[in-house]
Design a protein around this motif. Structure first.
Motif, PDB file in Angstrom:
ATOM      1  N   GLU A   1       0.808  -1.215   0.000  1.00 14.63           N
ATOM      2  CA  GLU A   1       0.000   0.000   0.000  1.00 14.63           C
ATOM      3  C   GLU A   1       0.843   1.267   0.000  1.00 14.63           C
ATOM      4  O   GLU A   1       1.046   1.914   1.020  1.00 14.63           O
ATOM      5  CB  GLU A   1      -0.944   0.019   1.199  1.00 14.63           C
ATOM      6  CG  GLU A   1      -2.012  -1.036   1.122  1.00 14.63           C
ATOM      7  CD  GLU A   1      -2.969  -0.970   2.287  1.00 14.63           C
ATOM      8  OE1 GLU A   1      -3.111   0.100   2.914  1.00 14.63           O
ATOM      9  OE2 GLU A   1      -3.565  -2.012   2.582  1.00 14.63           O
ATOM     10  N   ILE A   2       1.332   1.660  -1.156  1.00 16.87           N
ATOM     11  CA  ILE A   2       2.139   2.876  -1.281  1.00 16.87           C
ATOM     12  C   ILE A   2       1.255   4.084  -1.065  1.00 16.87           C
ATOM     13  O   ILE A   2       0.181   4.192  -1.640  1.00 16.87           O
ATOM     14  CB  ILE A   2       2.836   2.933  -2.653  1.00 16.87           C
ATOM     15  CG1 ILE A   2       3.842   1.778  -2.757  1.00 16.87           C
ATOM     16  CG2 ILE A   2       3.513   4.264  -2.865  1.00 16.87           C
ATOM     17  CD1 ILE A   2       4.533   1.664  -4.090  1.00 16.87           C
ATOM     18  N   SER A   3       1.705   5.012  -0.225  1.00 15.88           N
ATOM     19  CA  SER A   3       0.929   6.207   0.078  1.00 15.88           C
ATOM     20  C   SER A   3       1.343   7.348  -0.843  1.00 15.88           C
ATOM     21  O   SER A   3       2.243   7.223  -1.655  1.00 15.88           O
ATOM     22  CB  SER A   3       1.161   6.619   1.537  1.00 15.88           C
ATOM     23  OG  SER A   3       2.394   7.291   1.673  1.00 15.88           O
ATOM     24  N   CYS A   4       0.670   8.485  -0.680  1.00 13.07           N
ATOM     25  CA  CYS A   4       1.018   9.668  -1.453  1.00 13.07           C
ATOM     26  C   CYS A   4       2.201  10.408  -0.832  1.00 13.07           C
ATOM     27  O   CYS A   4       2.678  11.382  -1.398  1.00 13.07           O
ATOM     28  CB  CYS A   4      -0.181  10.594  -1.571  1.00 13.07           C
ATOM     29  SG  CYS A   4      -1.415   9.994  -2.728  1.00 13.07           S
ATOM     30  N   ARG A   5       2.655   9.991   0.311  1.00 15.06           N
ATOM     31  CA  ARG A   5       3.810  10.632   0.957  1.00 15.06           C
ATOM     32  C   ARG A   5       5.061  10.083   0.303  1.00 15.06           C
ATOM     33  O   ARG A   5       5.394   8.903   0.446  1.00 15.06           O
ATOM     34  CB  ARG A   5       3.803  10.309   2.452  1.00 15.06           C
ATOM     35  CG  ARG A   5       4.852  11.006   3.219  1.00 15.06           C
ATOM     36  CD  ARG A   5       4.423  12.417   3.488  1.00 15.06           C
ATOM     37  NE  ARG A   5       5.327  12.986   4.475  1.00 15.06           N
ATOM     38  CZ  ARG A   5       5.516  14.268   4.593  1.00 15.06           C
ATOM     39  NH1 ARG A   5       4.869  15.104   3.833  1.00 15.06           N
ATOM     40  NH2 ARG A   5       6.346  14.730   5.495  1.00 15.06           N
ATOM     41  N   ALA A   6       5.751  10.928  -0.435  1.00 15.43           N
ATOM     42  CA  ALA A   6       6.915  10.466  -1.188  1.00 15.43           C
ATOM     43  C   ALA A   6       7.984  11.541  -1.217  1.00 15.43           C
ATOM     44  O   ALA A   6       7.704  12.728  -1.092  1.00 15.43           O
ATOM     45  CB  ALA A   6       6.504  10.092  -2.609  1.00 15.43           C
ATOM     46  N   ALA A   7       9.217  11.094  -1.397  1.00 16.28           N
ATOM     47  CA  ALA A   7      10.359  11.996  -1.555  1.00 16.28           C
ATOM     48  C   ALA A   7      11.287  11.393  -2.594  1.00 16.28           C
ATOM     49  O   ALA A   7      11.312  10.169  -2.780  1.00 16.28           O
ATOM     50  CB  ALA A   7      11.085  12.171  -0.222  1.00 16.28           C
ATOM     51  N   CYS A   8      12.030  12.252  -3.287  1.00 21.04           N
ATOM     52  CA  CYS A   8      12.946  11.776  -4.321  1.00 21.04           C
ATOM     53  C   CYS A   8      14.260  12.541  -4.258  1.00 21.04           C
ATOM     54  O   CYS A   8      14.300  13.696  -3.860  1.00 21.04           O
ATOM     55  CB  CYS A   8      12.340  11.964  -5.704  1.00 21.04           C
ATOM     56  SG  CYS A   8      10.940  10.894  -6.012  1.00 21.04           S
ATOM     57  N   ALA A   9      15.310  11.858  -4.696  1.00 22.72           N
ATOM     58  CA  ALA A   9      16.622  12.470  -4.868  1.00 22.72           C
ATOM     59  C   ALA A   9      16.990  12.327  -6.337  1.00 22.72           C
ATOM     60  O   ALA A   9      17.045  11.207  -6.852  1.00 22.72           O
ATOM     61  CB  ALA A   9      17.665  11.785  -3.991  1.00 22.72           C
ATOM     62  N   GLU A  10      17.209  13.440  -7.009  1.00 26.73           N
ATOM     63  CA  GLU A  10      17.686  13.440  -8.391  1.00 26.73           C
ATOM     64  C   GLU A  10      19.203  13.336  -8.326  1.00 26.73           C
ATOM     65  O   GLU A  10      19.868  14.225  -7.797  1.00 26.73           O
ATOM     66  CB  GLU A  10      17.259  14.719  -9.117  1.00 26.73           C
ATOM     67  CG  GLU A  10      15.759  14.892  -9.232  1.00 26.73           C
ATOM     68  CD  GLU A  10      15.093  13.860 -10.108  1.00 26.73           C
ATOM     69  OE1 GLU A  10      15.740  13.344 -11.041  1.00 26.73           O
ATOM     70  OE2 GLU A  10      13.905  13.567  -9.860  1.00 26.73           O
TER      71      GLU A  10
ATOM     72  N   ILE B   1      17.490  14.632  -0.966  1.00 24.45           N
ATOM     73  CA  ILE B   1      16.142  14.056  -0.856  1.00 24.45           C
ATOM     74  C   ILE B   1      15.159  15.189  -0.571  1.00 24.45           C
ATOM     75  O   ILE B   1      15.279  15.875   0.438  1.00 24.45           O
ATOM     76  CB  ILE B   1      16.097  12.988   0.249  1.00 24.45           C
ATOM     77  CG1 ILE B   1      17.135  11.893  -0.013  1.00 24.45           C
ATOM     78  CG2 ILE B   1      14.689  12.398   0.350  1.00 24.45           C
ATOM     79  CD1 ILE B   1      17.372  10.959   1.154  1.00 24.45           C
ATOM     80  N   ARG B   2      14.203  15.343  -1.472  1.00 28.70           N
ATOM     81  CA  ARG B   2      13.186  16.408  -1.379  1.00 28.70           C
ATOM     82  C   ARG B   2      11.795  15.790  -1.419  1.00 28.70           C
ATOM     83  O   ARG B   2      11.548  14.815  -2.135  1.00 28.70           O
ATOM     84  CB  ARG B   2      13.316  17.381  -2.537  1.00 28.70           C
ATOM     85  CG  ARG B   2      14.668  18.038  -2.650  1.00 28.70           C
ATOM     86  CD  ARG B   2      14.771  19.179  -1.684  1.00 28.70           C
ATOM     87  NE  ARG B   2      16.018  19.891  -1.908  1.00 28.70           N
ATOM     88  CZ  ARG B   2      16.810  20.307  -0.945  1.00 28.70           C
ATOM     89  NH1 ARG B   2      16.494  20.087   0.311  1.00 28.70           N
ATOM     90  NH2 ARG B   2      17.915  20.961  -1.214  1.00 28.70           N
TER      91      ARG B   2
ATOM     92  N   CYS C   1      13.726   7.199  -5.117  1.00 27.47           N
ATOM     93  CA  CYS C   1      12.466   7.654  -4.522  1.00 27.47           C
ATOM     94  C   CYS C   1      12.124   6.836  -3.284  1.00 27.47           C
ATOM     95  O   CYS C   1      12.446   5.646  -3.196  1.00 27.47           O
ATOM     96  CB  CYS C   1      11.336   7.548  -5.538  1.00 27.47           C
ATOM     97  SG  CYS C   1      11.555   8.653  -6.935  1.00 27.47           S
ATOM     98  N   PHE C   2      11.459   7.492  -2.359  1.00 24.29           N
ATOM     99  CA  PHE C   2      11.098   6.927  -1.062  1.00 24.29           C
ATOM    100  C   PHE C   2       9.596   7.081  -0.890  1.00 24.29           C
ATOM    101  O   PHE C   2       9.059   8.181  -1.076  1.00 24.29           O
ATOM    102  CB  PHE C   2      11.812   7.687   0.059  1.00 24.29           C
ATOM    103  CG  PHE C   2      13.302   7.694  -0.057  1.00 24.29           C
ATOM    104  CD1 PHE C   2      14.075   6.810   0.683  1.00 24.29           C
ATOM    105  CD2 PHE C   2      13.945   8.586  -0.906  1.00 24.29           C
ATOM    106  CE1 PHE C   2      15.454   6.813   0.571  1.00 24.29           C
ATOM    107  CE2 PHE C   2      15.330   8.596  -1.018  1.00 24.29           C
ATOM    108  CZ  PHE C   2      16.084   7.710  -0.287  1.00 24.29           C
TER     109      PHE C   2
END
Length: 163
Positions: free
Chosen positions: A4-13, A156-157, A28-29
């Motif tokens: 169950e992946i939530s909408c709370r996410a962070a990514c590092a380019e 990570i943003r 991505c997290f």
């Protein structure tokens, strides 16, 4: 297991250093039930090279969260020092840091990996950095696993919305 992946996410380019200028990608997290799901898609990794006289192979690549919030690089020979050391919020020995990830295996310069951890949430890693190292992590040398030079860095943003 229901992730169950939530909408709370962070990514590092990810951006490569002068040691690997063509290295790009994204890590991505996602908050999921019981922890965090991590997805990494990396391109431009250097080809594997067996250990030479220095005893270190190139690849598979050490892969970690670092404590700093910047990917500035003052020296080409020692890139991304502003990312600081490994993120270790519970003061564990190396190999057991919350920010210790599995190594990245390159297949013709590409690594794609998905994994789960219960050691942190997305909120915990915002404004930390992801570092890809030149050498494999040995998961025992203190404090950082003898992973060698830093090839790439990404801050990570928090992301907006779901994918």
């Amino acid at each position: 297991m229901n992730m169950e992946i939530s909408c709370r996410a962070a990514c590092a380019e990810m951006c490569g250093s002068e040691l690997a200028p063509n290295l790009t990608g994204r890590v991505c997290f996602f908050d999921v039930r019981g922890g965090t799901w991590i997805e990494a898609e990396i391109c431009g990794l250097p080809a594997y090279r067996a250990a030479g006289k220095d005893g270190q192979p190139i690849g598979p690549h050490g892969f970690h969260i670092h404590e700093g919030a910047s990917c500035e690089s003052a020296h080409a020979a020692d890139p991304f020092t502003s990312a600081g050391g490994h993120w270790n919020p519970t003061n564990q020995p190396h190999g057991n840091h919350a920010g210790d990830f599995p190594v990245l295996f390159s297949n013709h310069g590409v690594a794609i990996m998905h994994f789960f951890t219960d050691r942190f949430s997305v909120e915990d890693v915002i404004d930390k950095t992801v570092i890809i190292h030149q050498n494999p992590d040995d998961y025992r040398s203190q404090p950082a696993g003898n992973s060698g030079k830093r090839l790439a860095c990404g801050v990570i943003r928090l992301c907006s919305g779901c994918r």
